[in-house]
Design a protein around this motif. Structure first.
Motif, short mmCIF file in Angstrom:
data_model
loop_
_atom_site.label_atom_id
_atom_site.label_comp_id
_atom_site.label_asym_id
_atom_site.label_seq_id
_atom_site.Cartn_x
_atom_site.Cartn_y
_atom_site.Cartn_z
N VAL A 1 1.33 3.15 -2.50
CA VAL A 1 0.35 4.07 -1.96
C VAL A 1 -1.02 3.38 -2.00
O VAL A 1 -1.21 2.39 -2.72
CB VAL A 1 0.34 5.39 -2.76
CG1 VAL A 1 1.68 6.08 -2.65
CG2 VAL A 1 -0.01 5.13 -4.22
N PRO A 2 -2.02 3.88 -1.25
CA PRO A 2 -3.33 3.21 -1.22
C PRO A 2 -3.98 3.04 -2.59
O PRO A 2 -4.64 2.03 -2.83
CB PRO A 2 -4.15 4.13 -0.31
CG PRO A 2 -3.15 4.72 0.63
CD PRO A 2 -1.92 4.93 -0.21
N THR A 3 -3.82 4.00 -3.50
CA THR A 3 -4.43 3.85 -4.82
C THR A 3 -3.79 2.70 -5.59
O THR A 3 -4.49 1.97 -6.33
CB THR A 3 -4.28 5.15 -5.61
OG1 THR A 3 -2.90 5.56 -5.62
CG2 THR A 3 -5.10 6.26 -4.97
N GLU B 1 -9.73 -3.33 1.07
CA GLU B 1 -10.07 -2.69 -0.20
C GLU B 1 -11.09 -3.49 -0.99
O GLU B 1 -11.95 -2.93 -1.68
CB GLU B 1 -8.81 -2.45 -1.03
CG GLU B 1 -7.95 -3.66 -1.27
CD GLU B 1 -6.92 -3.91 -0.19
OE1 GLU B 1 -5.86 -4.45 -0.52
OE2 GLU B 1 -7.18 -3.58 0.97
N GLN C 1 -12.04 -2.35 11.50
CA GLN C 1 -10.98 -1.45 11.05
C GLN C 1 -10.46 -0.59 12.19
O GLN C 1 -9.25 -0.35 12.31
CB GLN C 1 -11.49 -0.57 9.91
CG GLN C 1 -10.42 0.28 9.25
CD GLN C 1 -10.95 1.08 8.08
OE1 GLN C 1 -12.15 1.02 7.77
NE2 GLN C 1 -10.08 1.81 7.42
N ALA D 1 -6.67 -0.72 13.56
CA ALA D 1 -5.87 0.51 13.48
C ALA D 1 -5.28 0.86 14.85
O ALA D 1 -4.13 1.31 14.94
CB ALA D 1 -6.74 1.65 12.97
N MET E 1 -3.82 -2.82 2.43
CA MET E 1 -4.23 -1.43 2.60
C MET E 1 -3.84 -0.90 3.97
O MET E 1 -3.48 0.28 4.11
CB MET E 1 -5.74 -1.30 2.39
CG MET E 1 -6.25 0.12 2.40
SD MET E 1 -5.57 1.14 1.07
CE MET E 1 -6.41 0.44 -0.34
N GLU E 2 -3.89 -1.74 4.99
CA GLU E 2 -3.47 -1.32 6.32
C GLU E 2 -1.99 -0.95 6.32
O GLU E 2 -1.58 0.03 6.96
CB GLU E 2 -3.74 -2.43 7.34
CG GLU E 2 -5.22 -2.72 7.53
CD GLU E 2 -5.46 -3.95 8.39
OE1 GLU E 2 -6.11 -3.82 9.44
OE2 GLU E 2 -4.99 -5.03 8.02
N GLU F 1 -1.58 2.46 4.47
CA GLU F 1 -2.06 3.61 5.22
C GLU F 1 -1.22 3.90 6.46
O GLU F 1 -1.14 5.04 6.91
CB GLU F 1 -3.52 3.39 5.63
CG GLU F 1 -4.49 3.37 4.44
CD GLU F 1 -5.91 3.08 4.87
OE1 GLU F 1 -6.10 2.64 6.04
OE2 GLU F 1 -6.84 3.28 4.06
N SER F 2 -0.60 2.87 7.03
CA SER F 2 0.17 3.04 8.27
C SER F 2 1.67 3.19 8.02
O SER F 2 2.41 3.41 8.98
CB SER F 2 -0.06 1.85 9.20
OG SER F 2 -1.44 1.68 9.49
#
Length: 254
Positions: free
Chosen positions: A10-12, A149, A176, A180, A205-206, A209-210
């Motif tokens: 996950v992003p975190t 990030e 970004q 995206a 991170m991409e 998120e995707s």
């Protein structure tokens, strides 16, 4: 009852792993070496630069004991070059990742980082994203694996150490958005049944998120393919039954 974990990071979690990236700092005070799980940190002697993990560099920055040196790819000119490559040179693909750093072999040649002529079977050979790509020695014009990030972290906690921070924020936002849109558009390759996405150069991170969007598209394409396959089989069975019934009628006519 424990909830099922989502697939992948996950992003975190990605942001947490990014804090282990090595960055370059300029110490403002003397500091002896600190033993860490990854090894001892270098002894800090102002104004000599040193490389530290991002989390430790942020701690020293908060204590006003060091300044963080922005990596070359985070400068406005480098970001403009990357945006130009993304929009004009290769609008369909992502900009290539940074090449592995080279070092001299002592005989006038060069070889990739962490590779030696005396390597033995079982030795660890570093490769991206585990190579230092966010230090002062990183090449410009290439985005590292944790570019998104790390840039957001530096702009949030060390904006005064980044040249033209306001312009960098604007360029990062544009970059970004461009990437995206490419990520969303790359799913069109799945509609033709190829089932392969080219993710070379995509950051951590991409991907995080995707991942939900891409997995949803893949699942939808799989269901459509299964439905089409079931319809095709039903048509073939119906056609076979009709042909078999016609043959039986002809035999009864004789």
């Amino acid at each position: 009852m424990a909830l099922p974990l989502p697939p992948g990071l996950v992003p975190t979690e990605v942001a947490f792993l990014c804090e282990m990236e090595m960055v370059t700092i300029v110490p403002r005070q003397r500091l002896e070496s600190i033993p860490l799980l990854s090894g001892n940190t270098p002894t800090l002697r102002p104004p000599h630069r040193a490389q530290l993990p991002l989390w430790l560099a942020l701690l020293l920055k908060k204590q006003r004991r060091a300044n963080i040196v922005a990596p070359p790819w985070l400068y406005p000119d480098s970001l403009k070059e990357i945006i130009h490559h993304e929009t004009n040179i290769d609008p369909e693909a992502f900009s290539p990742p940074p090449p592995p750093p080279m070092r001299s072999d002592g005989r006038g040649g060069a070889k990739p980082y962490a590779q030696s002529s005396e390597s033995k079977p079982g030795d660890m050979v570093l490769s991206p994203p585990f190579l230092p790509s966010c230090t002062q020695e990183a090449p410009s014009g290439y985005l590292p694996y944790h570019w998104l990030e790390l840039s957001e972290t530096l702009l949030a906690h060390a904006a005064d150490d980044i040249p033209n921070a306001a312009e960098v924020r604007t360029l990062l936002r544009d970059l970004q958005e461009v990437r995206a849109a490419k990520m969303r558009g790359s799913t069109r390759n799945l509609e033709g049944g190829h089932g392969v996405l080219n993710l070379r150069g995509v950051g951590a991170m991409e991907l995080a998120e995707s991942r939900g969007f891409v997995l949803g598209v893949v699942e939808g394409v799989r269901k459509l393919g299964a439905s089409a396959e079931a319809s095709r089989r039903e048509e073939e069975e119906e056609r076979a039954n009709n042909e078999g019934g016609g043959d039986s009628d002809e035999e009864m006519g004789f």
